[in-house]
Scaffold this motif. Structure first.
Motif, short mmCIF file in Angstrom:
data_model
loop_
_atom_site.label_atom_id
_atom_site.label_comp_id
_atom_site.label_asym_id
_atom_site.label_seq_id
_atom_site.Cartn_x
_atom_site.Cartn_y
_atom_site.Cartn_z
N VAL A 268 0.84 -1.20 0.00
CA VAL A 268 0.00 0.00 0.00
C VAL A 268 0.88 1.25 0.00
O VAL A 268 0.68 2.16 -0.80
N TYR A 269 1.86 1.27 0.88
CA TYR A 269 2.75 2.43 1.00
C TYR A 269 3.49 2.69 -0.32
O TYR A 269 3.56 3.82 -0.80
N ALA A 270 4.02 1.63 -0.92
CA ALA A 270 4.85 1.78 -2.12
C ALA A 270 4.05 2.12 -3.37
O ALA A 270 4.52 2.85 -4.24
N LEU A 271 2.81 1.60 -3.47
CA LEU A 271 2.12 1.67 -4.76
C LEU A 271 0.81 2.45 -4.76
O LEU A 271 0.19 2.60 -5.81
N HIS A 272 0.40 2.96 -3.62
CA HIS A 272 -0.88 3.68 -3.56
C HIS A 272 -0.91 4.85 -4.56
O HIS A 272 -1.88 5.02 -5.29
N GLY A 273 0.14 5.65 -4.60
CA GLY A 273 0.18 6.82 -5.50
C GLY A 273 0.05 6.44 -6.96
O GLY A 273 -0.72 7.05 -7.70
N ASP A 274 0.79 5.41 -7.39
CA ASP A 274 0.73 4.96 -8.78
C ASP A 274 -0.68 4.45 -9.13
O ASP A 274 -1.20 4.74 -10.20
N LEU A 275 -1.26 3.68 -8.22
CA LEU A 275 -2.60 3.15 -8.47
C LEU A 275 -3.62 4.28 -8.55
O LEU A 275 -4.49 4.26 -9.41
N PHE A 276 -3.49 5.25 -7.63
CA PHE A 276 -4.45 6.36 -7.66
C PHE A 276 -4.34 7.14 -8.97
O PHE A 276 -5.36 7.48 -9.58
N ARG A 277 -3.11 7.44 -9.42
CA ARG A 277 -2.94 8.19 -10.68
C ARG A 277 -3.58 7.44 -11.84
O ARG A 277 -4.27 8.04 -12.67
N TYR A 278 -3.37 6.14 -11.90
CA TYR A 278 -3.94 5.34 -12.99
C TYR A 278 -5.47 5.31 -12.88
O TYR A 278 -6.17 5.51 -13.88
N VAL B 5 2.73 5.55 -19.77
CA VAL B 5 2.92 6.95 -19.40
C VAL B 5 2.50 7.22 -17.95
O VAL B 5 3.24 7.84 -17.21
N ILE B 6 1.34 6.75 -17.56
CA ILE B 6 0.83 7.03 -16.22
C ILE B 6 1.38 6.01 -15.22
O ILE B 6 1.78 6.36 -14.12
N GLY B 7 1.40 4.73 -15.62
CA GLY B 7 1.82 3.68 -14.69
C GLY B 7 3.31 3.46 -14.65
O GLY B 7 3.82 2.85 -13.72
N GLY B 8 4.02 3.91 -15.69
CA GLY B 8 5.46 3.73 -15.72
C GLY B 8 5.89 2.29 -15.99
O GLY B 8 6.99 1.89 -15.63
N PHE B 9 5.02 1.51 -16.62
CA PHE B 9 5.32 0.11 -16.88
C PHE B 9 6.17 -0.07 -18.13
O PHE B 9 6.07 0.70 -19.07
N SER B 10 6.97 -1.12 -18.13
CA SER B 10 7.77 -1.48 -19.31
C SER B 10 6.86 -2.24 -20.29
O SER B 10 5.77 -2.67 -19.92
N GLY B 11 7.34 -2.41 -21.51
CA GLY B 11 6.59 -3.18 -22.51
C GLY B 11 6.28 -4.58 -22.02
O GLY B 11 5.19 -5.10 -22.24
N GLU B 12 7.26 -5.19 -21.36
CA GLU B 12 7.07 -6.54 -20.84
C GLU B 12 5.97 -6.59 -19.77
O GLU B 12 5.13 -7.49 -19.77
N GLU B 13 5.99 -5.62 -18.86
CA GLU B 13 4.97 -5.57 -17.81
C GLU B 13 3.58 -5.31 -18.40
O GLU B 13 2.60 -5.92 -17.97
N ILE B 14 3.50 -4.43 -19.39
CA ILE B 14 2.22 -4.13 -20.03
C ILE B 14 1.69 -5.39 -20.71
O ILE B 14 0.50 -5.71 -20.63
N ALA B 15 2.58 -6.14 -21.35
CA ALA B 15 2.18 -7.38 -22.01
C ALA B 15 1.56 -8.35 -20.99
O ALA B 15 0.53 -8.97 -21.25
N GLU B 16 2.18 -8.41 -19.83
CA GLU B 16 1.67 -9.30 -18.78
C GLU B 16 0.32 -8.83 -18.26
O GLU B 16 -0.62 -9.61 -18.12
#
Length: 171
Positions: free
Chosen positions: A12-22, A124-135
């Protein structure tokens, strides 16, 4: 139980901001985005034992969030609103010109077909790599890279078209 709690709090601490932005990008509503993130973390808590690799946590949570967002539309019937007529407030405005550019970009990204828009937003918003997006999207990495390339090309073409249109008006 204590280990699960600590692991969960770290997520929660590490990823809350990224999840909220998305989530906010998906729904353009702060309250709905907060609800989506809360639901996502609730489901994550229940399924935390299924997360074996901490490096995959962000992709795992984004997948849950996407499913939660889809469930929203299964549960409700919405009154349709013309998005172009709804102002989106940007509290951290960088001036009128930046506002106009951001609005132009938001409108043109929204016009992209979902198959191009979704990978672009994840990058752009999540900062994911192509590999992560594919997953996350359950696609081949080459398919994702092609869609990202086409999404950017469509935005570039729209920008060039707008510039040439404006150029003719000024002359």
């Amino acid at each position: 139980m204590m280990i699960k709690q600590k692991r969960y709090e770290a997520l929660v601490y590490a990823l809350h901001g990224d999840l909220f932005r998305y989530a906010y990008w998906l729904c353009h509503d702060r309250q709905v985005a907060e609800d989506l993130v809360q639901e996502t973390f609730l489901r994550a808590w229940k399924a935390l034992d299924s997360l074996k690799d901490e490096k995959a946590a962000k992709a795992w949570l984004i997948t849950i969030l996407r499913r939660e967002n889809a469930r929203r539309f299964e549960r409700k019937q919405f009154d349709l609103v013309d998005l172009d007529s709804v102002p989106v407030a940007d509290k951290q405005s960088l001036g009128l010109e930046q506002d106009m550019e951001n609005e132009w970009l938001r409108r043109h990204i929204a016009k992209l077909a979902v198959e191009y828009r979704e990978p672009l937003l994840l990058q752009v918003i999540g900062g994911f790599s192509g590999e992560e997006i594919a997953e996350i999207l359950d696609l081949n990495k080459n398919t994702v890279m092609t869609r990202l390339f086409r999404a950017r090309n469509q935005l570039k073409e729209a920008l060039e078209q707008d510039k040439s249109t404006r150029g003719h008006c000024n002359g």
